[in-house]
Design a protein around this motif. Structure first.
Motif: not given
Length: 125
Positions: A8-10, A17-18, A38-40, A112-113
């Motif tokens: 899953t992507v955020q 992207a995560i 790779l798509e992301i 993320v930080a």
């Protein structure tokens, strides 16, 4: 060991992207991880964070996929970071030296930080 992998992507901010990985990363599922990541990257998110907290198992095929994703992110002018790496995979990263060039963070929030505070690898001087 399961032979399913869920990704899953955020997108917490532009270019980042995560990808949360759930399942085992092995010879059967590593290609799906690699193609999904790779798509992301190709969709304009060259800074990728893999959240591995819910990965139960990762073999050498999974490690190879992670290294391939790192190369693709680098080629796109971005980066790859890992978060919440399971102990067994962390040992594999350490034994192979991959942890020397691939940033590993204790939690997704820490990653993320760190990514928010630093420019992409291609911009650093």
């Amino acid at each position: 060991m399961t032979h399913t992998l869920h990704l899953t992507v955020q997108h917490p901010r532009p270019g980042l992207a995560i990808a949360t990985i759930v399942g085992d990363v092995d010879t059967r599922t590593a290609p799906a991880l690699r193609s999904g990541a790779l798509e992301i990257i190709q969709r304009g998110h060259p800074r990728l964070l893999l959240d591995l907290e819910q990965v139960g198992f990762c073999d050498s095929a999974g490690l190879s996929a992670i290294i391939g994703i790192w190369h693709a992110a680098q080629e796109a002018g971005g980066s790859l970071s890992l978060a919440a790496v399971p102990d067994r995979l962390m040992r594999m990263l350490s034994m192979t030296g991959v942890d020397s060039f691939l940033p590993v963070h204790a939690t997704t929030a820490d990653a993320v930080a760190a990514l928010t505070d630093s420019p992409p690898a291609s911009v650093k001087r």
